[in-house]
Design a protein around this motif. Structure first.
Motif, PDB file in Angstrom:
ATOM      1  N   ALA A 214       0.833  -1.213   0.000  1.00  0.00           N
ATOM      2  CA  ALA A 214       0.000   0.000   0.000  1.00  0.00           C
ATOM      3  C   ALA A 214       0.860   1.253   0.000  1.00  0.00           C
ATOM      4  O   ALA A 214       0.534   2.240  -0.680  1.00  0.00           O
ATOM      5  N   PHE A 215       1.957   1.250   0.760  1.00  0.00           N
ATOM      6  CA  PHE A 215       2.873   2.398   0.765  1.00  0.00           C
ATOM      7  C   PHE A 215       3.453   2.641  -0.627  1.00  0.00           C
ATOM      8  O   PHE A 215       3.509   3.780  -1.108  1.00  0.00           O
ATOM      9  N   LEU A 216       3.905   1.586  -1.271  1.00  0.00           N
ATOM     10  CA  LEU A 216       4.516   1.717  -2.596  1.00  0.00           C
ATOM     11  C   LEU A 216       3.505   2.224  -3.627  1.00  0.00           C
ATOM     12  O   LEU A 216       3.828   3.087  -4.453  1.00  0.00           O
ATOM     13  N   GLU A 217       2.295   1.707  -3.569  1.00  0.00           N
ATOM     14  CA  GLU A 217       1.265   2.169  -4.491  1.00  0.00           C
ATOM     15  C   GLU A 217       0.958   3.640  -4.279  1.00  0.00           C
ATOM     16  O   GLU A 217       0.803   4.403  -5.237  1.00  0.00           O
ATOM     17  N   LYS A 218       0.869   4.051  -3.010  1.00  0.00           N
ATOM     18  CA  LYS A 218       0.593   5.455  -2.692  1.00  0.00           C
ATOM     19  C   LYS A 218       1.730   6.364  -3.154  1.00  0.00           C
ATOM     20  O   LYS A 218       1.501   7.484  -3.613  1.00  0.00           O
ATOM     21  N   ALA A 219       2.954   5.844  -3.056  1.00  0.00           N
ATOM     22  CA  ALA A 219       4.131   6.624  -3.473  1.00  0.00           C
ATOM     23  C   ALA A 219       4.386   6.517  -4.973  1.00  0.00           C
ATOM     24  O   ALA A 219       5.337   7.109  -5.482  1.00  0.00           O
ATOM     25  N   LYS A 220       3.554   5.755  -5.677  1.00  0.00           N
ATOM     26  CA  LYS A 220       3.676   5.543  -7.121  1.00  0.00           C
ATOM     27  C   LYS A 220       5.021   4.913  -7.482  1.00  0.00           C
ATOM     28  O   LYS A 220       5.681   5.296  -8.452  1.00  0.00           O
ATOM     29  N   ILE A 221       5.405   3.930  -6.664  1.00  0.00           N
ATOM     30  CA  ILE A 221       6.613   3.148  -6.922  1.00  0.00           C
ATOM     31  C   ILE A 221       6.151   1.747  -7.326  1.00  0.00           C
ATOM     32  O   ILE A 221       5.414   1.089  -6.584  1.00  0.00           O
ATOM     33  N   ILE A 222       6.579   1.283  -8.499  1.00  0.00           N
ATOM     34  CA  ILE A 222       6.193  -0.047  -8.965  1.00  0.00           C
ATOM     35  C   ILE A 222       6.829  -1.085  -8.042  1.00  0.00           C
ATOM     36  O   ILE A 222       8.049  -1.119  -7.888  1.00  0.00           O
ATOM     37  N   HIS A 223       5.997  -1.911  -7.439  1.00  0.00           N
ATOM     38  CA  HIS A 223       6.513  -2.792  -6.388  1.00  0.00           C
ATOM     39  C   HIS A 223       7.435  -3.877  -6.922  1.00  0.00           C
ATOM     40  O   HIS A 223       8.222  -4.455  -6.161  1.00  0.00           O
ATOM     41  N   THR A 224       7.369  -4.168  -8.240  1.00  0.00           N
ATOM     42  CA  THR A 224       8.229  -5.215  -8.801  1.00  0.00           C
ATOM     43  C   THR A 224       9.552  -4.688  -9.348  1.00  0.00           C
ATOM     44  O   THR A 224      10.412  -5.479  -9.741  1.00  0.00           O
ATOM     45  N   MET A 225       9.718  -3.369  -9.348  1.00  0.00           N
ATOM     46  CA  MET A 225      10.953  -2.820  -9.896  1.00  0.00           C
ATOM     47  C   MET A 225      12.129  -3.104  -8.952  1.00  0.00           C
ATOM     48  O   MET A 225      11.952  -3.260  -7.741  1.00  0.00           O
ATOM     49  N   PRO A 226      13.353  -3.210  -9.488  1.00  0.00           N
ATOM     50  CA  PRO A 226      14.517  -3.455  -8.633  1.00  0.00           C
ATOM     51  C   PRO A 226      14.663  -2.363  -7.579  1.00  0.00           C
ATOM     52  O   PRO A 226      14.524  -1.167  -7.878  1.00  0.00           O
TER      53      PRO A 226
END
Length: 410
Positions: free
Chosen positions: A304-316
């Motif tokens: 949820a944090f990554l989605e909110k921060a617009k960071i793709i969770h699968t990226m290195p």
């Protein structure tokens, strides 16, 4: 007509304490309860274990229009007197971090010893007894479905609206207002807060130790640290419960209410940022962004944090940019969630609001309008934090109302 010295409406914690106290003054006491048993609400306290008081006391643990109102009441019957009272009745305490429970860890034990003492003192108890009218002449005259009763003093120990199945349904409100008293707006308290925020949509069941600030129209009205439980479309857990009365009032008044959550409350923003840089950059080899948060936050919360921060969770993890880590750190430290209100009275442990304390004498709980009329417990505009404080207020106010009602005119 059946005549008594003291009439008490409501056989919850404060009503039972008032009855025992008045009866110990050798008064004839009638305890009226519209349910089929006494003390039903006590049974659900402390998750069924009955956290009946707390070692830590002071006005900061109580809320209301005038929390200082509790001082003179607590001076007459406080935490130490409560522990001694229940020990005398048979409740040996088990203390956990200042929280007092019966050694049996059964709330039913508290109800049972109160029942035994009421019986010993020959208090008359009328169960399933519905009010029909209350008149004040020279004495109080109460008409019910089980007869008419007369008494020199009357105590309202009826509660408010929390836990209707346990007897608090507001049915006595008209009789109280008939006596000239007014209610500070009643709202649910110690209850879950509701939110439709998209951040929370997949987090039900996740627990976290957090810092919580509640803002109403941008002004901070509450701040605390504790456990948060994410629920479907809302927030629960002790820290959320503590904030709920303020949220309820803010939403009722049509104001903007937001909860600002710090998911890393034991460190500063810079400390968190350094920790994230360590996890993503220094030790982020062969890890995804989501994997870099494993061990720091639960899986769903990290996602949820990554989605909110617009960071793709699968990226290195090593490819996450410095400014993205700063955004992530800010979200973790200051996640803002809009609050739409609280759950209903049926879900609340207590209510905030009640009979205005300005209308009561702060040393006796006697009405300033009607001689020999008293109030105790939740029906008064005093509510406590989680941790045994609402029961302590019930015992203290019940004792004071019972004692003064028994000794009125003396």
């Amino acid at each position: 007509m059946n005549k008594f010295d003291v009439l008490i409406i409501g056989a919850g914690a404060s009503g039972c304490m008032a009855a025992i106290t008045a009866a110990r003054q050798n008064k004839r006491v009638l305890l009226i309860e519209h349910l089929d048993k006494i003390g039903k609400k006590i049974l659900s306290t402390g998750n069924g274990k009955c956290n009946y008081t707390n070692q830590m006391q002071g006005t900061s643990y109580y809320r209301g229009t005038d929390p200082v109102f509790v001082v003179q009441i607590m001076q007459q019957f406080g935490m130490e007197e409560t522990v001694s009272f229940f020990r005398e009745l048979g409740i040996f305490p088990k203390v956990k971090n200042g929280y007092y429970y019966p050694y049996s860890e059964q709330a039913s034990s508290v109800v049972e010893v109160l029942s035994i003492e009421l019986k010993r003192l020959q208090v008359t108890i009328m169960l399933s007894c519905e009010l029909q009218s209350i008149r004040k002449k020279k004495n109080f005259v109460i008409e019910t479905n089980q007869g008419t009763f007369c008494g020199s003093s009357l105590i309202f120990a009826t509660g408010l609206l929390a836990g209707r199945k346990a007897g608090s349904d507001g049915s006595a409100f008209p009789y109280i207002e008939q006596m000239g008293h007014h209610f500070i707006d009643v709202v649910p308290s110690l209850v879950q807060m509701k939110s439709q925020d998209s951040f929370l949509k997949n987090l039900a069941g996740i627990r976290a130790e957090i810092g919580l600030s509640l803002k109403v129209n941008g002004e901070e009205v509450f701040t605390d640290y504790g456990e948060l439980l994410h629920i479907d479309k809302g927030l629960s857990g002790i820290v959320s419960f503590q904030a709920s009365r303020f949220a309820a009032y803010g939403c009722k008044q049509g104001r903007k209410v937001e909860a600002v959550i710090d998911y890393y409350p034991k460190g500063s923003f810079m400390e968190l940022l350094e920790l994230l840089e360590e996890r993503f950059v220094t030790y982020g080899y062969d890890k995804t962004a989501l994997e870099a948060l494993i061990g720091l936050f639960p899986y769903k919360l990290g996602l949820a944090f990554l989605e909110k921060a617009k960071i793709i969770h699968t990226m290195p993890a090593k490819q996450v940019k410095a400014n993205q880590l700063k955004t992530l750190a800010r979200l973790i430290k200051q996640l803002s969630v809009t609050i739409q209100g609280t759950k209903e009275y049926a879900d609340a442990q207590v209510c905030a609001g009640g009979v205005a304390t300005a209308e009561l004498h702060n040393n006796s709980l006697e009405s300033k309008f009607v001689p020999n009329l008293y109030f105790c417990g939740e029906v008064i505009d005093i509510d406590g934090m989680c941790g045994g404080y609402n029961l302590q207020w019930a015992w203290s106010s019940g004792y004071v109302a019972g004692y003064h009602a028994a000794n009125t005119g003396e």
